[in-house]
Design an enzyme around this catalytic site. Structure first.
Site, short mmCIF file in Angstrom:
data_model
loop_
_atom_site.label_atom_id
_atom_site.label_comp_id
_atom_site.label_asym_id
_atom_site.label_seq_id
_atom_site.Cartn_x
_atom_site.Cartn_y
_atom_site.Cartn_z
N GLN B 129 -11.63 -59.53 -8.53
CA GLN B 129 -11.43 -60.16 -7.45
C GLN B 129 -11.69 -59.29 -6.35
OE1 GLN B 129 -7.16 -61.51 -6.89
NE2 GLN B 129 -7.14 -59.38 -5.38
N GLY B 130 -12.53 -59.39 -5.28
CA GLY B 130 -12.71 -58.50 -4.35
C GLY B 130 -11.94 -58.72 -3.00
N TYR B 131 -10.91 -58.48 -2.77
CA TYR B 131 -10.04 -58.60 -1.76
C TYR B 131 -9.88 -57.57 -0.85
CZ TYR B 131 -8.50 -63.36 -3.16
OH TYR B 131 -8.59 -64.64 -3.66
N SER B 132 -9.28 -56.50 -1.65
CA SER B 132 -8.89 -55.31 -0.63
C SER B 132 -9.98 -54.34 -0.30
CB SER B 132 -7.89 -54.42 -1.78
OG SER B 132 -6.62 -54.90 -1.87
N GLU B 247 2.70 -68.44 -8.43
CA GLU B 247 2.35 -67.43 -9.17
C GLU B 247 3.41 -66.47 -8.85
OE1 GLU B 247 -0.27 -69.31 -8.79
OE2 GLU B 247 -0.41 -69.51 -11.13
N SER B 370 3.45 -54.21 -1.06
CA SER B 370 3.97 -53.13 -1.23
C SER B 370 5.67 -53.65 -0.75
CB SER B 370 3.80 -51.75 -0.46
OG SER B 370 4.10 -52.29 1.20
N GLU B 372 7.57 -52.17 1.29
CA GLU B 372 7.65 -52.31 2.80
C GLU B 372 7.20 -53.55 3.45
OE1 GLU B 372 6.37 -49.71 0.86
OE2 GLU B 372 7.91 -48.14 1.04
#
Lengths: 360, 387, 360, 387
Positions: B129-132, B247, B370, B372
């Site tokens: 998966q190439g998201y970040s 999910e 995260s 936060e």
């Protein structure tokens, strides 16, 4: 515990000299020596000898520097801030116990002697694990740092201290890899010939615990400085993440823990330097080590969290601080153990607390 | 390559019977040495287990049966995941199964579905998966990897990071910027690319365990056919976001903390701390937290079972579970004394590995959104607090 | 613990009916009755009787509503959200123990009977404090809420339950003012004539503990709603204070505690309604009460903090929630007591935990 | 009214001798029934003690001797406050002594000094402080009470709040807006007003103890002479801020927590919790926190003793002491069982009052700059984090 100006200047000079080995926050040496035996640099060790660090707590009459715990703690703190891998605390404890027998080669760093005192994890008792009879040492000492780099071990037994060369027949060294990339060794003694020397490790173990607390203070400050810097430079949502109030407040809380640790360590050092012995000295040490251990784990854990994803990678230095804290927070007694010991001792605060209770 | 058999109709089973069937399946088929792995498995380690699941038609619980999935109801999916977690089943390289498959089923063309879905089920295509991106961690929508249409091909340039097990994958699905200006969530598209395309470079990143679980993936004039676009152009963001509905509950599953608490108990017994009243009080608090977490998880699961969709408040589960997991491992470290600083488990017993589990737990509050960022979202979308 | 649709609808109706006495968040009646005897409104009490609340847990055959703990907890939660001062939990426990002897006047609210079971603070033992011999009750029961408004007391003894009219000769009532503006009474029995009835308070005390946890859930939700509303409206530094990230995250943490409390209370109620008895039921109740007590103190304390200066004034309603939590967090056992009891019982989570431990 | 005697030269004493002198003074002169009062004293209760201190010249430790103060060094002021706190001396209506006096000495005209300072020392003028406003809590600089010059008089309109013991005071010093536009910290001036001025209305506010410690003060066309301005016009903000240098350390004094910890120990012994190992572990942690707090306090005190001024980091003390105080009283509540819900101390023993001390502790993190605001300031001014 006001300290006079001359002494403050001396302490400042010791701190400055520590920068000669590594500048605060520069942990490249620590990274380089990970998982490489002996885990530290013998050339740096000799330099430490030249600077008088190994015998810092040894009397001047015995060839040492004759300095106090405030000086030793200042030095240990600086070493912590660079995650210095050399086993100064374990060696300094050994030469301090050797005293007049310390010898110039050990103080100069040509010969490395480490204290081996611990029977098992979670204990502060130096008497167990090994016995000496008929000139022969038998048993087992555990959790000795950097043992692969040692030339000799000073072993605590019920009979006294026993000095053993590293290559003595009957001595087997088992290295357990540690989280910081070094090792903690188990020394198996099977009728090893050794030299019996007088001495009681109790006080020196307290000094080592306090010096470890000071080293952890350095770890805390190093991790915190790295993290605050990251908060200022890393941007998310078009602003530096350090502008987020939650992260700001957490950084303040960690700063508070660093300040409490410093106050605790320095007041304990001043207490010992002021001549405190017995329960008073032990309570001061337990207080400082409990604080430093808890604070170091808290600060380094949060340092990871504040770094986010990058903090979870091996290439980010913040993990090195965490792993050093994992090794040293429990060394010479962890927070829970020292809290129990503190409770068992006459607490110095009891007077204050009980004094207040005398209400009208 | 094995081809999946036609799956049986699990919906005909009662929940209890299905739970028993899952237990039996795992007991019969799961490779013993892969239970509760200490780290995420690489493809060469996970392959056998992947193919076993595939050959029995057990690989894709959420996919409809006509695409070769198990076609499970929400209720049975919960049971499936619960039993897999309880058993300590090894996690697969499952991005194709969990993320891409459902997205293709919903948004893909017929050609894309018929081409890609069977190859996921057969294990021929392993997806990452190439998201970040390096400068867009929590702020995913500010991604900058761009794709420009050049004739019949997309030309991709940029960099992805935190790409799990990219070194094992032969395909990647990724979000790319295809238009600039306007809200940053707009102008993002969803593309598919073979990992052996010229111009793709993979650099593994060691995590804090020094395990190469993540990678950076660099794109230097990588060309893929125009037809590798999924869904509408510039609509990739909402497609990818919508995917993470059902999910999200699993990020809050109590199993990870239950597992850790069991280890804590085992460790405390081994170290003699179990009968220390101070320890026991802390343990009891953790056990109560776990029990209440379990109850809270069930209230969300009940909503799914009733056919409701989950709102943003499901993030409460993820926050609580990840922080509970950490508190449990923190407690391990406190009782472990010097064992906390050793690299290997105590006496080589994998169930006595406080330091390892403690380090693993660090990731729980960072990945998958995260703590936060989750709290930011909850404050705004659930409590309605102002920006 | 999926609940069927009919029952959910019933529970919703009970919640709605509670709004007839006070709307969620309206604590004016609670404020009005502070420090005024008997501390609650007898007219409202009769209305509660009319609504079937007093006998909600009494079998229909005995004139009650015959409803379960889920219904009782839903009601108690609504009462908590308005800080309702009427002593429903103590009265419902008494009529449930009376069972077929409950009588229509008690169930209707014409006659108020309260359970007096406690010998001393910090105990869950209903047997101590008072003894019954020769038809006479002697001893002392403590911490009875709203006793000044009672017509009778149902007193637990080792011999069984003893029903005593409030004006019986030999009964002295000492009222200790409580933080919520009500009173907790000590009942002194000096050879008081009473009627001995069969019954064991154990299970009913667990139900009362759980209902108190549910009431505290209402307190939590009331305090939280008030606070979130304040965060949205109060402005400082030219913005609503609810835009400050620290306060946002704290509000989320309190919301999480509210959600955990609800899940804990409702799952415990479902557990009891499902027929659980003995250790399983006790563990579920202890879990819910421990959570509710801790969460109520946390949420109401933080509600004060989030209100700032105004939160520290008597005129701000948030203090009423805090003071109610101070009274009810320890009632029927506080968090520490229930945590100890939970640990002593076979924990239902042990299976889950132990099951996982069966690794390869 | 008594007039203060000329004060002796305390600087001639060693620190130890001075400490002994303070102890003796308190033992000899402090009214026994006023020790450790449960609430802030009103003037009619505190008056005798005020006049005793005044008649011995012990009222104003920080003022120079030529103004009738004790002229104490930083070191001796620390001892003075420490011994007063340790003894449990009653706090006076001391705004004139602590706040106004030093400000007048630094910024007042000779006429103001010679007129007002002696009347503070004699107890003729009891001052209250008019800083806070209803819509400017933590954001003090946004105050809106305004003063307009009308010939030779200032005309004041507006409202102050949280004015401690305003109902007992006969004078008020206050910050007012005298110019608009520009930074909100500018255009604020410092005025003095008699409380019996026409147009001043005082409304006591009950605090959570239902004690009337605070008031609202309303100003409706209140006229005071032009000469009641202290310092320069529009410069009141920086004057008032600078005042709070030395005193800020006392917000972080360990005495309040030491006092509370002693009460906790007493309570635990009374309730039989003292020998419970779980309690003892928590108590020990609190005792360690107090000891470390004490050490941290001393490092700041050392700076003062060396003649250094304190930076913004002194707020660390206030944050830690107030939160420690709260944790101690929280622990009291946890062991107090049902006593935690009673209004009166256990058995009427004022030393066994968990609920009362718990409620008192709520204020510690709110007043004198809330913990949140203190953390904001520390983040920016000490850590240099961006806005």
């Amino acid at each position: 515990m006001s300290i006079d100006a001359d002494r403050l200047e001396n302490i400042r000079m010791i701190r400055d000299s520590a920068q000669a080995i590594a500048r605060r926050g520069d942990v490249r040496r620590a990274r380089d020596w990970r998982d490489r035996l002996p885990g530290f640099d013998r050339a740096v060790w000799r330099k430490m000898g030249d600077l008088g660090w190994i015998g810092l707590r040894v009397d001047e009459a015995d060839g040492g520097s004759g300095l106090g715990m405030l000086e030793f703690c200042a030095l240990a703190e600086e070493l912590g801030a660079t995650l210095t891998p050399e086993p100064l605390v374990a060696a300094a404890a050994a030469v301090r116990l050797l005293g007049r027998n310390a010898g110039s080669d050990r103080l100069s760093g040509d010969r490395i002697v480490l204290l081996a005192w611990q029977e098992r994890a979670g204990s502060l008792d130096p008497a167990g694990g090994a016995s000496f009879a008929g000139g022969r040492l038998s048993g087992c000492k555990r959790l000795v740092p950097a043992a692969d780099g040692a030339d000799e071990f000073l072993v605590t037994t019920e009979s006294g201290l026993v000095l053993v060369p590293r290559d003595a027949a009957g001595l087997t060294i088992e290295l357990l890899p540690a989280q910081d990339g070094g090792h903690l060794a188990t020394l198996h003694f099977d009728g090893v010939q050794g030299e019996l020397l007088p001495g009681d490790a109790g006080r020196v173990l307290d000094e080592a615990a306090l010096a470890t607390a000071a080293y952890l203070l350095g770890v805390i400050e190093g991790a915190l400085a790295l993290t605050v810097d990251y908060l200022k430079t890393r941007r998310q949502f078009d602003v530096p993440i350090g502008s987020f109030q939650t992260l700001q407040h957490r950084a303040v809380d960690l700063t508070l823990q660093a300040a409490l640790t410093r106050a605790s360590v320095e007041s304990a050092a001043a207490c010992l330097d002021g001549g405190a012995v017995g329960a008073e000295a032990q309570a001061a040490v337990s207080r400082a080590k409990a604080r430093a251990s808890d604070a170091a784990m808290l600060v380094t854990r949060q340092a990871i969290q504040l770094h986010g994803g990058i903090g979870y990678t091996d290439e980010c230095d913040v993990g090195l601080y965490l792993r050093k804290a994992m090794v040293l927070a429990p060394a010479y007694g962890g927070a829970a153990l020292h809290r129990r010991r503190y409770a068992a001792l006459q607490s110095p605060m009891d007077d204050i607390v009980d004094g207040v209770a005398d209400g009208p | 390559m094995t081809t999946p058999t036609q799956t049986p109709d699990f919906d005909a089973l009662s929940d209890e019977a299905f739970r028993a069937a899952v237990q039996t399946f795992l007991a019969d088929h799961h490779p013993r040495h892969l239970r509760n792995p200490a780290k995420r498995l690489h493809w060469d380690e996970a392959r056998d287990w992947y193919l076993i699941l595939a050959s029995h038609g057990w690989l894709a619980p959420s996919w409809p049966r006509r695409y070769g999935g198990m076609g499970l109801s929400a209720s049975k999916q919960l049971i499936y995941v619960d039993e897999f977690e309880r058993f300590g089943a090894a996690r697969l390289p499952d991005h194709g199964i969990i993320l891409l498959g459902p997205l293709l089923i919903r948004h893909g063309s017929e050609e894309q579905k018929s081409h890609f879905l069977p190859k996921i089920l057969s294990g021929e295509h392993i997806w990452c998966q190439g998201y970040s991106e390096p400068n867009a961690g929590s702020d995913l929508a500010s991604l900058r990897t761009e794709a420009v249409l050049d004739g019949e091909e997309w030309v991709i340039n940029g960099q992805k990071t935190w790409t799990t097990l990219a070194q094992d994958a032969n395909w990647i699905f990724l979000l790319v910027r295809t238009a600039k200006g306007g809200r940053k969530q707009e102008g993002i598209s969803f593309l598919l690319a073979p990992m052996d395309s010229p111009g793709i470079t993979v650099r593994p990143i060691l995590n804090i365990h020094r395990h190469d679980e993540f990678c950076e993936v660099f794109f230097d004039n990588v060309r893929v056919p125009k037809s590798n676009l999924v869904g509408e152009i510039n609509r990739g963001w909402s497609m990818a976001k919508a995917l993470l509905g059902f999910e999200r509950i699993f990020l809050g599953s109590p199993r990870q903390s239950a597992h850790a608490l069991a280890r804590l108990k085992h460790l405390a017994r081994h170290l003699g701390a179990w009968d220390d009243p101070v320890f026991r009080d802390r343990y009891t608090q953790l056990a109560l937290d776990l029990a209440d977490h379990n109850a809270l998880f069930e209230t969300f699961a009940d909503r799914l079972r009733r056919g409701e969709s989950l709102g943003a408040d499901v993030s409460l589960l993820k926050i609580h579970q990840s922080e509970l997991f950490q508190r449990i491992t923190d407690t391990m470290m406190e009782i472990a004394a010097e064992h906390a600083g050793l690299l290997d488990p105590i006496g080589g017993d994998r169930d006595l590995d406080p330091a390892g589990l403690f380090l693993t737990a660090r990731a729980a509050t960072i990945y998958g959104g995260s703590s936060e960022v989750q709290r930011n979202i909850l404050a705004k979308s659930v409590l309605g607090l102002p920006s």
